[in-house]
Design a protein around this motif. Sequence first.
Motif, mmCIF file in Angstrom:
data_model
loop_
_atom_site.group_PDB
_atom_site.id
_atom_site.type_symbol
_atom_site.label_atom_id
_atom_site.label_comp_id
_atom_site.label_asym_id
_atom_site.label_seq_id
_atom_site.Cartn_x
_atom_site.Cartn_y
_atom_site.Cartn_z
ATOM 1 N N THR A 1 -9.086 4.077 1.800
ATOM 2 C CA THR A 1 -10.082 3.567 0.871
ATOM 3 C C THR A 1 -11.457 4.022 1.349
ATOM 4 N N TYR B 1 -10.118 -0.457 -3.869
ATOM 5 C CA TYR B 1 -8.716 -0.096 -4.067
ATOM 6 C C TYR B 1 -8.542 1.375 -4.449
ATOM 7 N N LYS C 1 0.815 -1.209 0.000
ATOM 8 C CA LYS C 1 0.000 0.000 0.000
ATOM 9 C C LYS C 1 0.851 1.263 0.000
ATOM 10 N N TYR D 1 1.890 1.974 -3.449
ATOM 11 C CA TYR D 1 0.666 2.308 -4.190
ATOM 12 C C TYR D 1 0.266 3.759 -3.941
#
Length: 277
Positions: free
Chosen positions: A45, A33, A2, A5
């Motif tokens: 999220t 996501y 994460k 990301y």
Amino acid sequence: DKESYEKYWDDISPFIKFGCLKDEKFCDRMNDYILFKDINDKYMTLPELLKEKEEKEAEAKDENTDDNADNTDEQKDTRETIYYVTDKNQQGQYIRMFKESDMNAVILDHNIDTSFITQLEQRNQNYKFMRIDADVTDALKEEVSEEEMKSALNTLTETFRAALGKENLDVKVEKLKDASISSMITLSEEGRRMQDMMKMYNMGMDASMFGGSGQVLVLNANNKLVQYVLEHTDGENTPKICEQLYDLAQLSHGSLTPERMTKFIARSNEIMGMMLN
């Protein structure tokens, strides 16, 4: 991962959101996501956002033992509200108020975001998005009855309409917890989205003509300037103070027209000159 990301999210998010708008199946796969950056620079999220909001609301209910059980109106919108910001600088006053009240909002500052959140709302009836300046939330104000504020509302509405020359000005009086805030402008979510849509599609009409359908001047009854106007409706400087409070509210909400900005600067210099005398 994460953390990795999150580093790329700001760059790739417009493309992912565009994909969601074009393909419902893709949107279903990406639903958990998609990240939202909040006003504390944290990425979350949608399920995480909703869970955090539920936990904070539960804590607030536990602390507030005087919570009114009669507040269950059948017509009340029961959807969870996710607040958002489109410009951190322009909406800085509202962000500060939210942080002081331990409330959160997400940053939605891309052109595609209006269409994206509209699609999310259409696909899920359990939540809605509302810009941080669309209304004054209960957490930011003291609990008072409408009857208690009725006299102040009538007096201030009449005074401000006369001073500004705006017969249709919509005024609301609240007791905000932060007494340093004198005035604010709120614009209904529906009215603002209409304006955004017209700007996006370059429709040959002035989007500001829709401002009257949802724009409200909110006056803080706990603020000394507002109290002065209330107690000195016929005072020599009252019209000047009314204009100043209105222009300050407009500035914190967005901007002034060139004509109003010129008058605001001249009036500000005049007020500072009065302080020296």
